[in-house]
Design a protein around this motif. Structure first.
Motif, PDB file in Angstrom:
ATOM      1  N   LEU A  36       0.829  -1.194   0.000  1.00 51.13           N
ATOM      2  CA  LEU A  36       0.000   0.000   0.000  1.00 51.13           C
ATOM      3  C   LEU A  36       0.874   1.259   0.000  1.00 51.13           C
ATOM      4  CD1 LEU A  36      -2.605  -1.209   2.658  1.00 51.13           C
ATOM      5  CD2 LEU A  36      -2.847  -1.248   0.164  1.00 51.13           C
ATOM      6  N   ARG A  37       0.227   2.411  -0.144  1.00 51.25           N
ATOM      7  CA  ARG A  37       0.934   3.691  -0.092  1.00 51.25           C
ATOM      8  C   ARG A  37       0.289   4.568   0.971  1.00 51.25           C
ATOM      9  NH1 ARG A  37       4.778   4.772  -3.771  1.00 51.25           N
ATOM     10  NH2 ARG A  37       4.964   3.252  -5.468  1.00 51.25           N
ATOM     11  N   PRO A  38       0.653   4.361   2.220  1.00 51.14           N
ATOM     12  CA  PRO A  38       0.035   5.140   3.294  1.00 51.14           C
ATOM     13  C   PRO A  38       0.577   6.565   3.360  1.00 51.14           C
ATOM     14  CG  PRO A  38       1.706   3.687   4.177  1.00 51.14           C
ATOM     15  CD  PRO A  38       1.603   3.364   2.709  1.00 51.14           C
ATOM     16  N   VAL A  39      -0.308   7.484   3.732  1.00 49.62           N
ATOM     17  CA  VAL A  39       0.078   8.877   3.976  1.00 49.62           C
ATOM     18  C   VAL A  39      -0.344   9.216   5.407  1.00 49.62           C
ATOM     19  CG1 VAL A  39      -0.027  11.260   3.141  1.00 49.62           C
ATOM     20  CG2 VAL A  39      -0.362   9.366   1.534  1.00 49.62           C
ATOM     21  N   PRO A  40       0.470   8.832   6.390  1.00 45.32           N
ATOM     22  CA  PRO A  40       0.127   9.146   7.777  1.00 45.32           C
ATOM     23  C   PRO A  40       0.381  10.608   8.097  1.00 45.32           C
ATOM     24  CG  PRO A  40       2.243   8.033   7.684  1.00 45.32           C
ATOM     25  CD  PRO A  40       1.705   8.048   6.280  1.00 45.32           C
ATOM     26  N   GLU A  41      -0.487  11.173   8.910  1.00 45.29           N
ATOM     27  CA  GLU A  41      -0.272  12.538   9.385  1.00 45.29           C
ATOM     28  C   GLU A  41       0.130  12.502  10.843  1.00 45.29           C
ATOM     29  OE1 GLU A  41      -3.195  15.937  10.832  1.00 45.29           O
ATOM     30  OE2 GLU A  41      -3.161  15.902   8.635  1.00 45.29           O
ATOM     31  N   ILE A  42       1.221  13.185  11.172  1.00 43.16           N
ATOM     32  CA  ILE A  42       1.574  13.473  12.558  1.00 43.16           C
ATOM     33  C   ILE A  42       1.061  14.889  12.826  1.00 43.16           C
ATOM     34  CG2 ILE A  42       3.426  13.747  14.238  1.00 43.16           C
ATOM     35  CD1 ILE A  42       2.979  10.861  13.320  1.00 43.16           C
ATOM     36  N   GLN A  43       0.145  15.010  13.753  1.00 41.04           N
ATOM     37  CA  GLN A  43      -0.644  16.233  13.894  1.00 41.04           C
ATOM     38  C   GLN A  43       0.197  17.491  14.030  1.00 41.04           C
ATOM     39  OE1 GLN A  43      -3.507  16.788  17.328  1.00 41.04           O
ATOM     40  NE2 GLN A  43      -4.929  16.225  15.694  1.00 41.04           N
ATOM     41  N   PHE A  44       1.288  17.418  14.770  1.00 45.49           N
ATOM     42  CA  PHE A  44       2.300  18.474  14.853  1.00 45.49           C
ATOM     43  C   PHE A  44       3.662  17.798  14.826  1.00 45.49           C
ATOM     44  CE2 PHE A  44      -1.380  20.532  16.660  1.00 45.49           C
ATOM     45  CZ  PHE A  44      -1.290  21.848  16.231  1.00 45.49           C
ATOM     46  N   PHE A  47       7.294  14.995   4.942  1.00 47.89           N
ATOM     47  CA  PHE A  47       6.766  16.163   4.253  1.00 47.89           C
ATOM     48  C   PHE A  47       6.347  17.180   5.306  1.00 47.89           C
ATOM     49  CE2 PHE A  47       3.843  18.658   1.705  1.00 47.89           C
ATOM     50  CZ  PHE A  47       4.414  18.644   0.446  1.00 47.89           C
ATOM     51  N   PHE A  48       7.250  18.107   5.618  1.00 45.25           N
ATOM     52  CA  PHE A  48       6.985  19.109   6.647  1.00 45.25           C
ATOM     53  C   PHE A  48       6.308  20.322   6.020  1.00 45.25           C
ATOM     54  CE2 PHE A  48      10.641  17.008   8.897  1.00 45.25           C
ATOM     55  CZ  PHE A  48       9.900  16.553   9.980  1.00 45.25           C
ATOM     56  N   GLU A  49       5.175  20.708   6.595  1.00 42.37           N
ATOM     57  CA  GLU A  49       4.361  21.806   6.063  1.00 42.37           C
ATOM     58  C   GLU A  49       4.450  23.023   6.994  1.00 42.37           C
ATOM     59  OE1 GLU A  49       1.278  18.322   4.548  1.00 42.37           O
ATOM     60  OE2 GLU A  49       0.586  19.843   6.001  1.00 42.37           O
ATOM     61  N   PRO A  50       4.973  24.154   6.517  1.00 43.23           N
ATOM     62  CA  PRO A  50       5.113  25.343   7.374  1.00 43.23           C
ATOM     63  C   PRO A  50       3.756  25.974   7.686  1.00 43.23           C
ATOM     64  CG  PRO A  50       5.818  25.837   5.134  1.00 43.23           C
ATOM     65  CD  PRO A  50       5.495  24.375   5.158  1.00 43.23           C
ATOM     66  N   LYS A  51       3.256  25.690   8.858  1.00 46.36           N
ATOM     67  CA  LYS A  51       1.868  26.087   9.174  1.00 46.36           C
ATOM     68  C   LYS A  51       1.689  27.591   9.297  1.00 46.36           C
ATOM     69  CE  LYS A  51       2.576  24.826  14.066  1.00 46.36           C
ATOM     70  NZ  LYS A  51       3.835  24.065  13.887  1.00 46.36           N
ATOM     71  N   ARG A  52       2.769  28.323   9.482  1.00 51.17           N
ATOM     72  CA  ARG A  52       2.676  29.786   9.538  1.00 51.17           C
ATOM     73  C   ARG A  52       2.135  30.358   8.226  1.00 51.17           C
ATOM     74  NH1 ARG A  52       8.073  33.383  10.678  1.00 51.17           N
ATOM     75  NH2 ARG A  52       7.261  35.447  10.193  1.00 51.17           N
ATOM     76  N   ARG A  91       3.153  13.284   6.532  1.00 54.20           N
ATOM     77  CA  ARG A  91       2.840  14.710   6.535  1.00 54.20           C
ATOM     78  C   ARG A  91       2.836  15.234   7.968  1.00 54.20           C
ATOM     79  NH1 ARG A  91      -2.014  15.476   6.129  1.00 54.20           N
ATOM     80  NH2 ARG A  91      -1.660  17.709   6.164  1.00 54.20           N
ATOM     81  N   SER A  92       3.361  16.455   8.141  1.00 45.80           N
ATOM     82  CA  SER A  92       3.305  17.036   9.480  1.00 45.80           C
ATOM     83  C   SER A  92       3.499  18.544   9.428  1.00 45.80           C
ATOM     84  CB  SER A  92       4.378  16.421  10.383  1.00 45.80           C
ATOM     85  OG  SER A  92       4.178  16.806  11.730  1.00 45.80           O
ATOM     86  N   PRO A  93       2.617  19.320  10.069  1.00 41.59           N
ATOM     87  CA  PRO A  93       2.832  20.763  10.197  1.00 41.59           C
ATOM     88  C   PRO A  93       4.039  21.023  11.099  1.00 41.59           C
ATOM     89  CG  PRO A  93       0.557  20.141  10.710  1.00 41.59           C
ATOM     90  CD  PRO A  93       1.352  18.890  10.686  1.00 41.59           C
ATOM     91  N   PHE A  94       4.892  21.984  10.723  1.00 38.81           N
ATOM     92  CA  PHE A  94       6.067  22.259  11.552  1.00 38.81           C
ATOM     93  C   PHE A  94       6.305  23.758  11.640  1.00 38.81           C
ATOM     94  CE2 PHE A  94       8.336  23.517   7.937  1.00 38.81           C
ATOM     95  CZ  PHE A  94       9.670  23.789   8.221  1.00 38.81           C
ATOM     96  N   GLY A  95       7.164  24.139  12.566  1.00 40.03           N
ATOM     97  CA  GLY A  95       7.528  25.539  12.727  1.00 40.03           C
ATOM     98  C   GLY A  95       6.518  26.319  13.549  1.00 40.03           C
ATOM     99  N   LYS A 117      13.766  10.845   2.813  1.00 41.04           N
ATOM    100  CA  LYS A 117      13.762  12.090   2.062  1.00 41.04           C
ATOM    101  C   LYS A 117      12.999  13.144   2.864  1.00 41.04           C
ATOM    102  CE  LYS A 117      14.141   9.617  -2.296  1.00 41.04           C
ATOM    103  NZ  LYS A 117      13.550   9.264  -3.604  1.00 41.04           N
ATOM    104  N   THR A 118      13.461  14.388   2.807  1.00 39.61           N
ATOM    105  CA  THR A 118      12.865  15.459   3.592  1.00 39.61           C
ATOM    106  C   THR A 118      12.459  16.599   2.675  1.00 39.61           C
ATOM    107  OG1 THR A 118      14.309  14.873   5.455  1.00 39.61           O
ATOM    108  CG2 THR A 118      13.181  17.003   5.556  1.00 39.61           C
ATOM    109  N   VAL A 119      11.177  16.949   2.698  1.00 39.15           N
ATOM    110  CA  VAL A 119      10.607  17.928   1.776  1.00 39.15           C
ATOM    111  C   VAL A 119       9.913  19.029   2.566  1.00 39.15           C
ATOM    112  CG1 VAL A 119       8.989  18.264  -0.136  1.00 39.15           C
ATOM    113  CG2 VAL A 119      10.261  16.108   0.056  1.00 39.15           C
TER     114      VAL A 119
END
Length: 335
Positions: free
Chosen positions: A72-80, A167-172, A113-117, A141-143
């Motif tokens: 499978l191709r899971p896309v887990p989210e770590i909430q923060f 996949f770190f997402e800049p939540k700001r 996936r995870s919001p960061f910063g 890999k870090t994106v």
């Protein structure tokens, strides 16, 4: 689109194209995620493909690794991103090594996936930037995107990649470009050139930086929110700087970095994470190794401070107009 909408669109497209893509994590199902990035996906694809998990990050990542090995191709989210540390052993000892230890028999095609910063007054446990920890680990890999367009294209590339991607997402900047460096959006992403996002399928390749502003006097290496901060500060100081948005830290587009620094002769590195052992240290070493004889001034780093995240002093902690401006004056002193 804003970045949240672009991420949602990427997930939607990947799930429609590939029935093996699954979304999982805390509150990602019925609620649609704490930042609404997964809104509507459970209603569209069902509870077996978009589902809530218990509050156990090591369990979320451990299950995702097993799913990936199964096909499978899971896309887990770590909430923060601050919550990712309990899963560190799973990521480092299992996900990163699975392809190698099995001689290619098994892979770990998951995208975490995870919001960061900082930037939302979330305090010490909702505002950290841990990317440097993972760039040290071979096999991951870090994106980090800086615009909605890149967020969607990079996320699709990450989900379709056969190796584990953080996949770190800049939540700001989730909801719009900020007024340079302060805490209020200046306008909606949809009215901003960086917010123009195709509704259909497209990919932005991993390992390719973007020169978001060309210049001759100075190279600025940055990523995420700092791309917008640096763009605003440069405009104030009227310096002909070239701004390189790294987009992916691993794999790193060293060719674009090298070409830019050799052209300008000066290099500044800006990131929100703490200074010591931050990714800027690796960038500085690489530039020094490859561009030493082209440098006309010492490399400057502007980063977060080496302290626990200061809730009440959040905006003083960020690289902003004052500290970036001071570094600009220093590096351009003899220009």
């Amino acid at each position: 689109m804003n970045m949240i909408q672009a991420i949602n669109s990427a997930l939607d497209i990947c799930m429609a194209r590939d029935p093996d893509v699954l979304v999982m994590g805390e509150d990602v199902g019925y609620f649609g995620g704490v930042f609404r990035a997964t809104a509507g996906l459970q209603a569209k694809y069902g509870k077996t493909r978009v589902f809530d998990t218990p509050i156990t990050e090591t369990g979320i990542i451990g299950v995702a690794i097993g799913m990936g090995a199964y096909g499978l191709r899971p896309v887990p989210e770590i909430q923060f991103a601050d919550y990712i540390y309990p899963a560190l052993d799973q990521l480092v000892s299992e996900a990163a090594r699975l392809r190698y230890r099995s001689a290619g028999e098994f892979i770990s095609p998951m995208t975490v996936r995870s919001p960061f910063g900082g930037g939302i007054f979330g305090g010490q446990t909702h505002s950290q930037s841990p990317e440097g920890i993972f760039t040290h680990v071979s096999g991951i890999k870090t994106v980090i995107p800086a615009t909605p367009y890149d967020a969607k294209g990079l996320l699709i590339s990450a989900i379709e990649d056969n190796d584990p991607v953080l996949f770190f997402e800049p939540k700001r900047i989730y909801n719009g470009p900020f007024n340079g460096y302060w805490d209020k959006p200046s306008e909606n992403w949809s009215k901003h050139p960086a917010g123009e996002v195709p509704t259909g399928y497209y990919k932005v390749p991993l390992g390719k930086a973007a020169v978001v502003r060309e210049g001759e006097a100075l190279t600025i290496l940055c990523y995420g929110t700092m791309v917008h901060v640096c763009t605003a500060v440069i405009a104030e100081h009227n310096i002909d700087a070239e701004i390189v948005d790294l987009r992916t830290l691993v794999p790193l587009d060293i060719e674009t970095i090298e070409a830019s620094v050799k052209k300008t002769g000066r290099c500044m590195i800006v990131h929100e994470a703490t200074r010591t052992s931050g990714f800027g240290a690796e960038l500085s070493a690489l530039v020094q190794e490859r561009c030493f004889y082209h440098l006309e001034a010492p490399i400057e780093r502007v980063t977060g401070y080496d302290t626990p995240y200061p809730h009440s002093l959040e905006w003083a902690y960020f690289p902003g107009p004052v500290r970036i401006g001071q570094a600009l004056k220093k590096i351009m002193k003899d220009a």
